[in-house]
Design a protein around this motif. Structure first.
Motif, PDB file in Angstrom:
ATOM      1  N   PRO A  60      55.651  11.213-125.576  1.00 46.86           N
ATOM      2  CA  PRO A  60      56.913  11.029-126.325  1.00 46.86           C
ATOM      3  C   PRO A  60      57.516  12.325-126.835  1.00 46.86           C
ATOM      4  O   PRO A  60      58.717  12.400-127.073  1.00 46.86           O
ATOM      5  N   THR A  61      56.695  13.372-127.012  1.00 48.74           N
ATOM      6  CA  THR A  61      57.202  14.637-127.540  1.00 48.74           C
ATOM      7  C   THR A  61      57.697  15.589-126.453  1.00 48.74           C
ATOM      8  O   THR A  61      58.212  16.659-126.765  1.00 48.74           O
ATOM      9  N   SER A  62      57.545  15.212-125.184  1.00 44.15           N
ATOM     10  CA  SER A  62      57.909  16.087-124.081  1.00 44.15           C
ATOM     11  C   SER A  62      59.404  16.401-124.086  1.00 44.15           C
ATOM     12  O   SER A  62      60.243  15.554-124.402  1.00 44.15           O
ATOM     13  N   ALA A  63      59.724  17.636-123.701  1.00 46.78           N
ATOM     14  CA  ALA A  63      61.122  18.046-123.595  1.00 46.78           C
ATOM     15  C   ALA A  63      61.817  17.328-122.443  1.00 46.78           C
ATOM     16  O   ALA A  63      63.051  17.333-122.361  1.00 46.78           O
ATOM     17  N   LEU A  64      61.047  16.686-121.545  1.00 50.79           N
ATOM     18  CA  LEU A  64      61.626  15.938-120.426  1.00 50.79           C
ATOM     19  C   LEU A  64      61.939  14.494-120.795  1.00 50.79           C
ATOM     20  O   LEU A  64      62.357  13.714-119.948  1.00 50.79           O
ATOM     21  N   VAL A  65      61.735  14.134-122.055  1.00 53.89           N
ATOM     22  CA  VAL A  65      62.002  12.762-122.489  1.00 53.89           C
ATOM     23  C   VAL A  65      63.092  12.756-123.546  1.00 53.89           C
ATOM     24  O   VAL A  65      63.040  13.532-124.511  1.00 53.89           O
ATOM     25  N   GLY A  66      64.090  11.900-123.349  1.00 51.74           N
ATOM     26  CA  GLY A  66      65.159  11.722-124.333  1.00 51.74           C
ATOM     27  C   GLY A  66      65.258  10.264-124.721  1.00 51.74           C
ATOM     28  O   GLY A  66      64.724   9.380-124.040  1.00 51.74           O
TER      29      GLY A  66
END
Length: 225
Positions: A60-66
């Motif tokens: 959930p904290t990944s920069a690839l997830v919005g």
């Protein structure tokens, strides 16, 4: 409301002092193949998209997830009206994708939603939006590691940033802090919450399905009937 910006107080005790001031197309959802007797599940979050190497397993904290607006509201505990107002007035705009051009879906990052959640808690403590605006500006400049180690203390009119337990104790002993926000604890809570909600890959636009144990249990019970 718009914040005029207040000067930052420096010192060993705290870094921020806010004085009183009035008051692409979406692909098919990923579904793993059934494993033995396990019941099939909807795509779990974090998910691995078809054709993607395991190293791209997303959290959930990944920069690839919005996250879209309704998800951000649910995770932060705010209304969509608040979210929209704060974005339009510049208090906290989505960093992944704004609402421009007109009709575009806003997309918030994990960090954005963390700040939304902190804003909500400061509002609940009685801090005005004008003062919160100053605090948010400062928090946005902090790096991830520094942000996770902060504790915000406030008495309803003043916000203090503490970077050590001793600073928190000093504030409490001085009668200045009556409400505390441990940013690291809020971050962990938010990560667990977003893991149960839907996200979106920022590079492909594909939907990432959350994993809610309660929903999975209900599915198992329904199949047993």
């Amino acid at each position: 409301m718009s914040g005029t910006g207040d000067e930052t107080r420096s010192g060993a005790l705290c870094a921020v002092h806010v004085p009183r001031a009035g008051r692409g197309p979406i692909g098919r959802p990923w579904r793993p193949e059934p494993d033995g007797d396990d019941l099939p599940r909807l795509g779990r979050f974090p998910a691995v998209q078809p054709g993607q190497p395991a190293i791209e397993r997303l959290t959930p904290t990944s920069a690839l997830v919005g996250y879209r607006g309704p998800t951000a509201c649910a995770a932060a505990g705010i209304t969509y009206r608040q979210l929209d107002y704060w974005a339009r007035t510049g208090l906290l705009e989505p960093s992944v994708r704004t609402g421009h051009p007109a009709g575009a879906q806003r997309l918030y990052s994990f960090r954005d939603i963390l700040l939304l959640k902190i804003v909500k808690r400061l509002l609940d403590a009685g801090v005005s939006l004008q003062n919160i605006r100053v605090a948010v500006t400062h928090l946005q400049s902090a790096d991830q590691a520094g942000l996770a180690g902060l504790t915000l203390m406030c008495d309803g009119a003043t916000v203090y940033e503490c970077t050590s337990p001793q600073q928190v104790v000093d504030l409490l002993n001085g009668g200045q802090g009556v409400f505390g926000i441990a940013v690291g604890a809020v971050r962990q809570e938010l990560e667990a919450t977003l893991g149960r909600l839907h996200g979106e890959r920022t590079d492909t636009g594909e939907t990432l399905f959350g994993h809610d144990p309660a929903d999975e249990l209900a599915q198992r019970r329904n199949r047993a009937v």
